[in-house]
Design a protein around this motif. Structure first.
Motif, PDB file in Angstrom:
ATOM      1  N   GLY A 149       0.751  -1.195  -0.414  1.00 31.58           N
ATOM      2  CA  GLY A 149       0.116  -0.375  -0.389  1.00 31.58           C
ATOM      3  C   GLY A 149       0.823   1.235  -0.336  1.00 31.58           C
ATOM      4  N   ILE A 150      -0.161   2.905   0.088  1.00 28.31           N
ATOM      5  CA  ILE A 150       0.806   3.839   0.880  1.00 28.31           C
ATOM      6  C   ILE A 150       0.361   4.106   1.460  1.00 28.31           C
ATOM      7  N   VAL A 151       1.106   5.061   2.405  1.00 28.88           N
ATOM      8  CA  VAL A 151       1.052   6.037   2.975  1.00 28.88           C
ATOM      9  C   VAL A 151       0.772   7.577   2.967  1.00 28.88           C
ATOM     10  N   LEU A 152       0.443   8.275   3.014  1.00 27.43           N
ATOM     11  CA  LEU A 152       0.747  10.416   2.986  1.00 27.43           C
ATOM     12  C   LEU A 152       0.438  10.822   4.487  1.00 27.43           C
ATOM     13  N   ASP A 153       1.018  12.150   4.315  1.00 28.17           N
ATOM     14  CA  ASP A 153       0.838  12.572   5.607  1.00 28.17           C
ATOM     15  C   ASP A 153      -0.603  13.050   4.710  1.00 28.17           C
ATOM     16  N   ASN A 154      -0.802  14.167   5.959  1.00 24.50           N
ATOM     17  CA  ASN A 154      -2.106  15.247   5.709  1.00 24.50           C
ATOM     18  C   ASN A 154      -2.595  15.922   4.347  1.00 24.50           C
ATOM     19  N   GLN A 155      -0.699  16.217   4.424  1.00 27.43           N
ATOM     20  CA  GLN A 155      -0.558  17.327   2.714  1.00 27.43           C
ATOM     21  C   GLN A 155      -0.620  16.261   1.596  1.00 27.43           C
ATOM     22  N   THR A 202      -9.549 -13.465   5.356  1.00 29.33           N
ATOM     23  CA  THR A 202      -9.097 -13.349   7.081  1.00 29.33           C
ATOM     24  C   THR A 202      -8.982 -11.906   7.094  1.00 29.33           C
ATOM     25  N   ILE A 203      -9.354 -10.526   8.732  1.00 29.89           N
ATOM     26  CA  ILE A 203      -8.884 -10.201   8.772  1.00 29.89           C
ATOM     27  C   ILE A 203      -7.705  -9.672   9.233  1.00 29.89           C
ATOM     28  N   ILE A 204      -7.377  -8.657   9.497  1.00 31.07           N
ATOM     29  CA  ILE A 204      -6.324  -7.671   9.117  1.00 31.07           C
ATOM     30  C   ILE A 204      -6.129  -6.439   9.956  1.00 31.07           C
ATOM     31  N   ASP A 205      -5.099  -6.183  11.091  1.00 29.80           N
ATOM     32  CA  ASP A 205      -5.297  -5.038  11.451  1.00 29.80           C
ATOM     33  C   ASP A 205      -4.262  -4.244  11.453  1.00 29.80           C
ATOM     34  N   LEU A 206      -4.074  -2.931  10.511  1.00 31.03           N
ATOM     35  CA  LEU A 206      -2.645  -2.537  10.422  1.00 31.03           C
ATOM     36  C   LEU A 206      -2.661  -0.919  11.563  1.00 31.03           C
ATOM     37  N   SER A 207      -1.858  -0.560  12.596  1.00 30.54           N
ATOM     38  CA  SER A 207      -1.717  -0.250  13.390  1.00 30.54           C
ATOM     39  C   SER A 207      -0.801   0.953  12.156  1.00 30.54           C
ATOM     40  N   ILE A 208      -0.538   2.458  12.390  1.00 30.22           N
ATOM     41  CA  ILE A 208       0.606   3.105  11.295  1.00 30.22           C
ATOM     42  C   ILE A 208       0.709   4.232  12.541  1.00 30.22           C
ATOM     43  N   GLN A 209       2.500   4.481  12.576  1.00 31.68           N
ATOM     44  CA  GLN A 209       2.456   5.373  13.601  1.00 31.68           C
ATOM     45  C   GLN A 209       3.160   6.140  12.726  1.00 31.68           C
ATOM     46  N   SER A 210       3.520   7.597  12.706  1.00 27.86           N
ATOM     47  CA  SER A 210       4.759   8.524  12.261  1.00 27.86           C
ATOM     48  C   SER A 210       4.995   9.537  13.166  1.00 27.86           C
ATOM     49  N   GLU A 218       4.534  12.163  13.913  1.00 28.85           N
ATOM     50  CA  GLU A 218       3.404  13.577  13.980  1.00 28.85           C
ATOM     51  C   GLU A 218       1.322  12.981  14.528  1.00 28.85           C
ATOM     52  N   ALA A 219       1.906  11.198  13.503  1.00 32.55           N
ATOM     53  CA  ALA A 219       0.574  11.136  13.969  1.00 32.55           C
ATOM     54  C   ALA A 219       0.264   9.750  13.791  1.00 32.55           C
ATOM     55  N   LYS A 220      -1.031   9.544  14.041  1.00 31.10           N
ATOM     56  CA  LYS A 220      -1.462   7.617  13.953  1.00 31.10           C
ATOM     57  C   LYS A 220      -2.877   7.414  12.533  1.00 31.10           C
ATOM     58  N   ALA A 221      -2.443   6.585  11.861  1.00 32.67           N
ATOM     59  CA  ALA A 221      -4.170   6.014  11.678  1.00 32.67           C
ATOM     60  C   ALA A 221      -4.209   4.661  11.650  1.00 32.67           C
ATOM     61  N   ASN A 222      -5.313   4.029  12.056  1.00 30.04           N
ATOM     62  CA  ASN A 222      -5.416   2.743  11.605  1.00 30.04           C
ATOM     63  C   ASN A 222      -6.720   2.458  10.362  1.00 30.04           C
ATOM     64  N   VAL A 229      -3.703  -2.765  -0.412  1.00 26.95           N
ATOM     65  CA  VAL A 229      -4.581  -2.003   0.441  1.00 26.95           C
ATOM     66  C   VAL A 229      -4.498  -0.895  -0.447  1.00 26.95           C
ATOM     67  N   PRO A 230      -6.103   0.006  -0.312  1.00 27.31           N
ATOM     68  CA  PRO A 230      -6.406   1.403  -0.589  1.00 27.31           C
ATOM     69  C   PRO A 230      -5.610   2.726   0.193  1.00 27.31           C
ATOM     70  N   ASN A 231      -4.696   3.876  -0.423  1.00 30.39           N
ATOM     71  CA  ASN A 231      -4.130   4.521   0.133  1.00 30.39           C
ATOM     72  C   ASN A 231      -4.704   5.110   1.681  1.00 30.39           C
ATOM     73  N   VAL A 232      -3.890   5.133   2.415  1.00 33.73           N
ATOM     74  CA  VAL A 232      -4.026   5.318   3.631  1.00 33.73           C
ATOM     75  C   VAL A 232      -3.528   7.122   4.002  1.00 33.73           C
ATOM     76  N   THR A 233      -4.474   8.071   4.831  1.00 38.42           N
ATOM     77  CA  THR A 233      -3.937   9.519   4.963  1.00 38.42           C
ATOM     78  C   THR A 233      -3.757   9.353   6.607  1.00 38.42           C
ATOM     79  N   LEU A 234      -2.393   9.800   7.176  1.00 39.73           N
ATOM     80  CA  LEU A 234      -2.305   9.421   8.565  1.00 39.73           C
ATOM     81  C   LEU A 234      -2.937   9.989   9.750  1.00 39.73           C
ATOM     82  N   GLY A 235      -4.002  10.252  10.476  1.00 39.11           N
ATOM     83  CA  GLY A 235      -4.279  11.068  11.629  1.00 39.11           C
ATOM     84  C   GLY A 235      -6.773  10.681  11.188  1.00 39.11           C
TER      85      GLY A 235
END
Length: 461
Positions: A146-152, A204-212, A214-218, A229-235
């Protein structure tokens, strides 16, 4: 006249010597009252993941940006090895792999920030882990990405992704400079580390916890909705289970990873070109300077002289152009002074065929750390030939889940043993843990005073 023994003088000497001994002890211990033991550098939210038969990963966060260290060994009172952050750049997030371990063996470790003078433990005791047994190797691959982006909308480089899957150990990875991440599901171990985890390919269910910093995403998703996984934005918090029409998990047959033969290299959708190293999606290779190569399958549509654009996505992105030779083959290597870091990477080839259509092939691969992989390494040599050199295999697996239970707060303690660095030195250097000369000098003065006092007392009597 009978002379009076001057006991108080001897007592004073003994007190002086005891004071010198105590000073030596405190200097060697570099005790926690040292003002450099800054609470803002104390590790928080410590997690141990990716425990295999020969490695594990430690991650944590600090209030202030620091360079992190893991000081480890087989005995709690003899932590003689050091692993450190991949970058000299100070950060609030720390992600360190400890490698070169033995199967079914116990290890202790403490954490340090900026130097190894003040060590942080788990409420007075060292952190402890036990490696798992060596399991049958897996050559087939099942990866999610997947890809993780910040709020910008900027790639969240170095953010840490913690994954939890049913009956499996939590695992983790870091986000690359491009925002991409990759985890191999079929190399996750069970909670006991004794076997590969079993899961359904789609439900099967997968849980992802993302920590940067400045912010987190679940994220909650399923295996079927995780490629990618579709793109995820922190926060933000996401639930992607409905995207793939999740069905009753019990009605599906779980997958059991088993050793298989290496699959045939996959061509592009049009069947025009192959990547033969890495030969399949998610392959693990054991060199940080691999040689990439492949062939064309249709010389009419991809004739000799066709220009291929190659891009390797790592912490640093490498882009180059190569030309198909007269034999319909291509190959490319990193610059001589470049090397890929341990972890997940992506290689992409693109070119224009004879019909004027753009063709693209993309492949994920994993670079194993030193002495982890048993696979042959195909790396660039001065003669541009491939050479195989076997080394041991990495098996990413994990340990306690990142979110289900609170993790202990690290407390600073002092190291009681000499520490030797098991890594090459860097420009910043590794801080010294104490100074021997003042200690020896104080000891010699104390012993000298003791001997002088003893002979003086003997002479007067």
């Amino acid at each position: 006249m009978k002379k009076t023994k001057r006991i108080p003088t001897m007592l004073a000497l003994l007190i002086l010597i005891a004071g010198v001994a105590l000073g030596v002890f405190l200097v060697q211990k570099q005790q926690i009252f040292n003002p450099r033991a800054n609470i803002n550098k104390s590790p928080m939210d410590v997690k141990i993941t990716n425990v295999s038969d020969n490695s594990f990963t430690v991650s944590w966060k600090t209030q202030d940006p620091t360079v992190g260290y893991v000081v480890w060994g087989t005995k709690e009172n003899a932590l003689e090895n050091i692993a450190k952050d991949n970058s000299e750049t100070k950060s609030q997030l720390h992600y360190i792999q400890v490698a070169g371990l033995s199967p079914m063996n116990s290890y202790s470790f403490k954490l340090a920030s900026d130097n190894q003078t003040n060590l942080y433990d788990n409420h007075g005791q060292a952190y402890k882990i036990t490696t798992g047994p060596k399991l049958n190797s897996i050559t087939a691959s099942d990866t999610i990405s997947g890809i993780v982006l910040d709020n910008q909308g900027i790639p969240a480089q170095n953010a840490i992704i913690y994954l939890t899957i049913t009956n499996g150990q939590a695992t983790s990875t870091q986000v690359k400079a491009t925002g991409n991440w990759l985890i191999s599901l079929n190399t996750i171990r069970t909670e006991s580390l004794q076997d590969w985890v079993k899961y359904d390919l789609d439900n099967t269910i997968i849980d992802l916890s993302i920590q940067s910093e400045e912010a987190k995403a679940n994220v909650v998703t399923t295996t079927g909705c995780a490629r990618p996984v579709p793109n995820v934005t922190l926060g933000k918090t996401y639930d992607f289970r409905e995207l793939c029409g999740q069905t009753n998990q019990a009605a599906s047959t779980p997958i059991t990873p088993t050793p298989t033969t290496q699959p045939t290299p996959l061509p592009t959708p049009a069947g025009l070109i192959t990547i033969e190293n890495p030969s399949f999606d998610g392959e693990t290779i054991n060199t940080n300077q691999p040689q990439f190569y492949g062939t064309t399958t249709n010389i009419n549509k991809v004739p000799a002289g066709t220009i291929i654009t190659i891009k390797v996505e790592s912490d640093q992105v490498y882009t180059d152009s190569i030309i198909v030779d007269d034999n319909g083959e291509w190959q490319w290597s990193l610059p001589a002074d470049a090397a890929l870091e341990t972890g997940e990477h992506i290689i992409t080839l693109s070119f224009i065929d004879e019909d004027g259509e753009e063709q693209t092939i993309r492949r994920n691969f994993i670079v194993a750390s030193a002495s982890e992989s048993q696979l042959p390494a195909f790396e660039a040599s001065p003669s541009a030939e491939t050479s195989a050199s076997p080394t041991p295999t990495a098996t990413p697996s994990l340990t306690p889940t990142p979110t289900s239970t609170p993790t202990p707060t690290a407390t600073p303690t002092a190291s009681a043993s000499a520490i030797r660095t098991s890594m090459p030195s860097t420009e910043a250097g590794v801080p010294d843990s104490g100074y021997l000369t003042p200690t020896l000098l104080l000891s010699i003065i104390g012993i000298g005073l003791f001997i002088t006092g003893f002979f003086s007392w003997t002479t007067k009597n």
